[in-house]
Design a protein around this motif. Structure first.
Motif, PDB file in Angstrom:
ATOM      1  N   ILE A 101       0.824  -1.205   0.000  1.00 23.80           N
ATOM      2  CA  ILE A 101       0.000   0.000   0.000  1.00 23.80           C
ATOM      3  C   ILE A 101       0.858   1.256   0.000  1.00 23.80           C
ATOM      4  N   ALA A 102       2.103   1.116   0.495  1.00 21.79           N
ATOM      5  CA  ALA A 102       2.988   2.278   0.469  1.00 21.79           C
ATOM      6  C   ALA A 102       3.248   2.698  -0.978  1.00 21.79           C
ATOM      7  N   LYS A 103       3.343   1.710  -1.850  1.00 21.88           N
ATOM      8  CA  LYS A 103       3.621   1.993  -3.261  1.00 21.88           C
ATOM      9  C   LYS A 103       2.463   2.702  -3.932  1.00 21.88           C
ATOM     10  N   GLU A 104       1.275   2.617  -3.323  1.00 19.42           N
ATOM     11  CA  GLU A 104       0.103   3.245  -3.933  1.00 19.42           C
ATOM     12  C   GLU A 104      -0.005   4.725  -3.608  1.00 19.42           C
ATOM     13  N   GLY A 105       0.976   5.205  -2.897  1.00 16.21           N
ATOM     14  CA  GLY A 105       0.993   6.637  -2.650  1.00 16.21           C
ATOM     15  C   GLY A 105       0.118   7.104  -1.501  1.00 16.21           C
ATOM     16  N   ILE A 106      -0.130   6.190  -0.553  1.00 14.67           N
ATOM     17  CA  ILE A 106      -0.901   6.602   0.624  1.00 14.67           C
ATOM     18  C   ILE A 106       0.065   7.187   1.656  1.00 14.67           C
ATOM     19  N   THR A 107      -0.299   8.314   2.215  1.00 12.32           N
ATOM     20  CA  THR A 107       0.555   8.952   3.206  1.00 12.32           C
ATOM     21  C   THR A 107       0.565   8.107   4.482  1.00 12.32           C
ATOM     22  N   MET A 108       1.750   7.807   4.983  1.00 11.62           N
ATOM     23  CA  MET A 108       1.828   6.965   6.164  1.00 11.62           C
ATOM     24  C   MET A 108       2.893   7.467   7.130  1.00 11.62           C
ATOM     25  N   ILE A 109       2.578   7.369   8.421  1.00 13.47           N
ATOM     26  CA  ILE A 109       3.601   7.582   9.444  1.00 13.47           C
ATOM     27  C   ILE A 109       3.732   6.260  10.190  1.00 13.47           C
ATOM     28  N   VAL A 110       4.923   5.705  10.214  1.00  8.32           N
ATOM     29  CA  VAL A 110       5.105   4.366  10.762  1.00  8.32           C
ATOM     30  C   VAL A 110       6.122   4.394  11.901  1.00  8.32           C
ATOM     31  N   VAL A 111       5.680   3.954  13.057  1.00  2.00           N
ATOM     32  CA  VAL A 111       6.627   3.748  14.152  1.00  2.00           C
ATOM     33  C   VAL A 111       6.991   2.276  14.136  1.00  2.00           C
ATOM     34  N   THR A 112       8.257   1.947  14.028  1.00  3.58           N
ATOM     35  CA  THR A 112       8.624   0.536  13.924  1.00  3.58           C
ATOM     36  C   THR A 112      10.051   0.296  14.391  1.00  3.58           C
ATOM     37  N   HIS A 113      10.354  -0.981  14.599  1.00  2.68           N
ATOM     38  CA  HIS A 113      11.725  -1.375  14.894  1.00  2.68           C
ATOM     39  C   HIS A 113      12.324  -2.125  13.713  1.00  2.68           C
ATOM     40  N   MET A 169      14.215  -2.345  10.825  1.00  2.15           N
ATOM     41  CA  MET A 169      15.166  -1.493  10.100  1.00  2.15           C
ATOM     42  C   MET A 169      15.128  -1.742   8.596  1.00  2.15           C
ATOM     43  N   GLY A 170      15.019  -3.009   8.240  1.00  2.00           N
ATOM     44  CA  GLY A 170      15.003  -3.349   6.818  1.00  2.00           C
ATOM     45  C   GLY A 170      13.844  -2.664   6.127  1.00  2.00           C
ATOM     46  N   PHE A 171      12.696  -2.699   6.768  1.00  3.27           N
ATOM     47  CA  PHE A 171      11.508  -2.069   6.231  1.00  3.27           C
ATOM     48  C   PHE A 171      11.724  -0.563   6.079  1.00  3.27           C
ATOM     49  N   ALA A 172      12.296   0.043   7.131  1.00  5.78           N
ATOM     50  CA  ALA A 172      12.522   1.482   7.099  1.00  5.78           C
ATOM     51  C   ALA A 172      13.421   1.856   5.922  1.00  5.78           C
ATOM     52  N   ARG A 173      14.459   1.057   5.719  1.00  5.19           N
ATOM     53  CA  ARG A 173      15.422   1.362   4.677  1.00  5.19           C
ATOM     54  C   ARG A 173      14.787   1.244   3.283  1.00  5.19           C
ATOM     55  N   ASP A 174      13.964   0.187   3.101  1.00  2.55           N
ATOM     56  CA  ASP A 174      13.417  -0.071   1.766  1.00  2.55           C
ATOM     57  C   ASP A 174      12.234   0.816   1.422  1.00  2.55           C
ATOM     58  N   VAL A 175      11.374   1.056   2.393  1.00  2.00           N
ATOM     59  CA  VAL A 175      10.074   1.638   2.071  1.00  2.00           C
ATOM     60  C   VAL A 175       9.987   3.137   2.365  1.00  2.00           C
ATOM     61  N   ALA A 176      10.691   3.580   3.401  1.00  2.00           N
ATOM     62  CA  ALA A 176      10.503   4.964   3.825  1.00  2.00           C
ATOM     63  C   ALA A 176      11.050   5.961   2.806  1.00  2.00           C
ATOM     64  N   ASN A 177      10.359   7.109   2.683  1.00  2.00           N
ATOM     65  CA  ASN A 177      10.918   8.226   1.924  1.00  2.00           C
ATOM     66  C   ASN A 177      11.727   9.108   2.844  1.00  2.00           C
ATOM     67  N   HIS A 178      11.354   8.991   4.131  1.00  2.00           N
ATOM     68  CA  HIS A 178      11.906   9.930   5.086  1.00  2.00           C
ATOM     69  C   HIS A 178      11.995   9.207   6.418  1.00  2.00           C
ATOM     70  N   VAL A 179      13.127   9.311   7.076  1.00  2.00           N
ATOM     71  CA  VAL A 179      13.280   8.625   8.361  1.00  2.00           C
ATOM     72  C   VAL A 179      13.543   9.645   9.459  1.00  2.00           C
ATOM     73  N   VAL A 180      12.865   9.463  10.572  1.00  2.00           N
ATOM     74  CA  VAL A 180      13.011  10.374  11.703  1.00  2.00           C
ATOM     75  C   VAL A 180      13.572   9.581  12.866  1.00  2.00           C
ATOM     76  N   PHE A 181      14.654  10.063  13.466  1.00  2.00           N
ATOM     77  CA  PHE A 181      15.176   9.379  14.642  1.00  2.00           C
ATOM     78  C   PHE A 181      14.890  10.212  15.885  1.00  2.00           C
ATOM     79  N   MET A 182      14.205   9.603  16.825  1.00  2.00           N
ATOM     80  CA  MET A 182      13.830  10.315  18.054  1.00  2.00           C
ATOM     81  C   MET A 182      14.537   9.723  19.258  1.00  2.00           C
ATOM     82  N   ASP A 183      14.845  10.582  20.213  1.00  2.00           N
ATOM     83  CA  ASP A 183      15.371  10.097  21.487  1.00  2.00           C
ATOM     84  C   ASP A 183      15.042  11.111  22.570  1.00  2.00           C
ATOM     85  N   GLU A 184      14.622  10.631  23.701  1.00  2.00           N
ATOM     86  CA  GLU A 184      14.307  11.468  24.856  1.00  2.00           C
ATOM     87  C   GLU A 184      13.414  12.650  24.510  1.00  2.00           C
ATOM     88  N   GLY A 185      12.394  12.371  23.707  1.00  2.00           N
ATOM     89  CA  GLY A 185      11.373  13.384  23.466  1.00  2.00           C
ATOM     90  C   GLY A 185      11.711  14.440  22.443  1.00  2.00           C
TER      91      GLY A 185
END
Lengths: 250, 236, 261
Positions: free
Chosen positions: A185-197, A199-215
């Protein structure tokens, strides 16, 4: 476009989010990474107001809400423009797979039942569950339940789908089938925000990666940059600990 | 008739004299009921032939009928049985020499037994089978496994139910007035009708029962905290 | 004590007792109605933690669960007219049935409110979140998602409660109400065949309890059809689940009811 401006959240003295700004463009897949307790899930749950932010502004499309004085009606509007896929699936236990998908269409979108049914069947086919229409959640595996959850979110045709660690509760052998559906569904151009662990998925699918720590958002950028060329020390350490090659569990 | 607040206290003091009787009936029926319940529960869990069918019928009958009917049936039926048996055996024992309170003891124990057997049975069944298997695996005998592993866990699970049963029997003991035993309730009736102050008397009686119930609940909470130490927290 | 035992009396008493079944069932039905209304009114402040009312609810529940129903009957029968006299309402001519239904109703209401509270809180929080996330409003989420699931959890408890109520109605005779137990007593007095009268009485209670239980079990199965049917693979899991239900039921005094095996 989703725009979060100056979002902050604390429980009593415990500050969970410190003035977060985040923009997600239409059709983008944004993955939020970070150690547990970094505030990533809280941030996601602030978008549809399952957590009430203490301040800031949330905008989904052209609909803007000032968090401090959000009314019930405004919260409801935000929720109608978004959908969520939960870590624990949260399928309605007393409804079958197809009823789960139809529920939002009939109750929230006021779609006629017959039409909602057809649409739901199509969506369940899409996530590969054409043969499980009348199964109750308790009769489905975790992976199947989560795919129904994704169909349920898709049905509402929201402006953004929020994924809250969608594969964390799954047995390892079931993670693949769910990620495959999200990829599709990501390929269909649906806007998504994904919180996940994942890494492989993040690398392949994400257009943009956000790294958060301590708020706070420590670093963000395209996956190629963030994974291969992180600027911040904290990001480097996090990635060193959780590289896919070493990501096995006992 | 006017409400007389000062009489509530007078009635309260008067009713105190009947507390031992109420507590005695409760204690006897709970203790005897527990033993009956234990036998009935084991008969059913281990599917002992005949005995388990009897236990099932007993539990069904008791739980499906009011406690009052048990008392009345014992009160009217037991003397007939005893006298018939006595005449047969030539014991020369007369049912009329049975003290009234014994009818309450016997009947309430039978009532409590049925409810207790359900409490005990569900407690035992709640203990994970793996616990028993683990006990066997380190070489325990069945008796050792039951006594050291199963019973303590079952007790912890059943404690709230047991406490409720005790409270149920405490409240049920008010029926004893039908066989002329002077418990708190009967005493309240006496005080009420001799002074023509019904409301005040029953208010005092209610206060005593309320206090006793709260006491039982408090005690249960304390025991539960001690007994359930192992059960605390953990992963949801 | 009484005439010699003659089982034929048991049969001849049955129809006579059944003639007062209507009175017993009226008490049960009336009290259930009062109980459900009272139960909801008492449960809401606890569910929503409304300050002062919450404390009132707790005292209400504690009182009605902490004192014997028999005492409550007398208390209301003698006390209510006197209290209402202070505000110039005359109840001295009200039929006994009013007091009986009111007392049993308020008594049941206390247990009912605990049942409602326990069942609603037993519904997984994630269910509500999912409903909100898809854009449902508060009342929609409650009516469509929480209530059906809470109902399924509540039925076994409700079943126990109805049967407990049925059995408790046997005490209404103490106020002179001619329901089944009162009738049995009268029959016993007239014929001196007490044992037979009470056997017939017990038999009728047993049959009604049993029927009620079966009916409610059917309702439970219907409401619970979303649960996995018993299968070997999941059995261990279900034991755990039942355990939590038992905890809920334990809080509501199951031993008050149930002809279930």
């Amino acid at each position: 476009m989703i725009q979060l401006t100056d979002i902050s959240k604390s429980y009593g003295k415990n500050v969970v989010l410190k003035s977060i700004d985040l923009t997600v463009n239409k059709g983008e897949v944004v993955v939020i990474l970070g150690p547990s307790g970094s505030g990533k899930t809280t941030l996601l749950r602030c978008v549809n107001y399952l957590e009430k932010p203490n301040g800031g502004e949330i905008a989904i499309g052209d609909y803007r809400v000032q968090c401090k004085r959000a009314t019930k009606k405004e919260i409801h509007e935000l929720r109608q423009r978004s959908a969520m896929v939960f870590q624990q699936y949260n399928l309605f236990k007393h409804k079958t797979a197809i009823e789960n998908v139809m529920e939002g269409l009939v109750v929230v979108k006021k779609m006629p039942k017959a039409e909602a049914r057809l649409k739901s069947i199509a969506l369940l086919e899409k996530v590969g569950l054409a043969d499980k229409l009348d199964a109750y959640p308790s009769q489905l595996s975790g992976g199947q339940q989560q795919r129904v959850g994704i169909a349920r979110a898709l049905a509402l045709e929201p402006e953004v789908i929020l994924f809250d660690e969608p594969t964390s509760a799954l047995d390892p052998e079931l993670v693949g089938e769910v990620l495959a559906v999200i990829r599709k569904i990501a390929k269909e151009g649906i806007t998504m925000i994904v919180v996940t662990h994942e890494m492989g998925f993040a690398r392949d699918v994400a257009n943009h990666v956000v790294f958060m720590d301590e708020g706070v958002i420590v670093e963000q950028g395209p996956p190629s940059e963030l994974f291969h060329n992180p600027r911040e020390e904290r990001t480097k350490q996090f990635l060193k600990r959780i590289t896919p090659e070493l990501n096995y569990s006992i | 008739m006017k409400i007389d607040p000062s009489f509530i206290w007078a009635a309260f003091v008067n009713l105190m004299s009947a507390i031992p009787t109420t507590l005695l009936i409760t204690a006897v029926s709970v203790t005897a009921g527990f033993m009956i319940g234990l036998i009935a529960a084991f008969a059913r869990i281990y599917k002992v032939p005949v005995l388990s069918q009897i236990a099932t019928a007993y539990v069904t009958f008791i739980r499906g009928t009011p406690m009052l009917t048990h008392l009345l049936l014992i009160y009217f039926g037991l003397p007939v049985l005893v006298d018939a048996l006595s005449a047969q055996m030539g014991w020369g024992f007369k049912s009329s020499s049975i003290p009234m309170i014994w009818f309450a003891f016997i009947s309430f124990s039978i009532t409590a037994g049925a409810y207790m057997s359900e409490v005990i049975r569900s407690g035992l069944l709640a203990v994970n089978r793996g616990q028993l298997e683990a006990a066997y695996s380190i070489g325990m005998t069945t008796w050792q496994a039951l006594r050291r592993i199963v019973f303590p866990q079952a007790l912890a699970v059943s404690l709230p139910n047991l406490s409720n049963s005790v409270i149920g029997m405490l409240h049920g003991s008010t029926l004893a007035f039908t066989v002329s035993v002077v418990d708190i309730n009967a005493q309240a009736q006496i005080v009420a009708s001799t002074n023509w102050k019904f409301f005040e008397s029953y208010l005092a009686a209610a206060a005593i029962f309320w206090g006793l119930t709260l006491l039982i609940e408090r005690l249960t909470a304390i025991i539960e905290r001690r007994i359930n130490l192992y059960n605390r927290g953990g992963v949801a | 004590m009484g005439a010699p035992f003659d089982y034929s009396y048991v049969f001849s008493f049955l129809p006579k007792l059944l003639s007062t079944l209507g009175v017993t069932m009226l008490i049960v039905a009336g009290s259930l109605l009062v109980g459900i209304v009272a139960g909801f009114l008492v449960a809401l402040p606890r569910l929503y933690r409304i300050p002062v009312l919450n404390a009132f609810s707790m005292v209400y529940i504690s009182f009605f669960r902490g004192t014997p129903i028999l005492i409550q009957l007398f208390l209301f029968y003698y006390g209510l007219p006197e209290i209402l006299k202070l505000v110039h309402i005359d109840l001295s001519r009200a039929p006994v049935m009013v007091f009986v239904i009111l007392t049993y109703g308020l008594h049941t209401g206390a247990f009912m409110s605990e049942m409602i509270r326990a069942s609603v809180t037993a519904v997984d929080r994630g269910q509500v979140e999912a409903a909100y996330a898809m854009g449902m409003k508060g009342h929609q989420a409650f009516l469509r998602i929480v209530l059906p699931q809470a109902l399924a959890i509540a039925v076994p408890v409700f079943s126990n409660m109805v049967i407990a109520l049925l059995k408790d109605t046997s005490l209404a005779f103490t106020l002179g109400l001619m329901e089944m137990t009162g009738k049995a007593q009268t029959l016993g007095n007239i014929t001196q065949h007490f044992i037979e009268a009470y056997l017939a009485l017990a038999f009728i209670y047993l049959v009604i309890s049993f029927t009620l239980e079966k009916l409610l079990l059917r309702a439970e199965r219907r409401l619970m059809r979303h649960e996995v049917p018993e299968s070997a693979a999941r059995k261990r899991f279900r034991v755990q689940e039942k355990l939590s239900y038992r905890r809920i039921i334990a809080g509501i005094r199951p031993e008050k009811g149930g002809a279930e095996l």
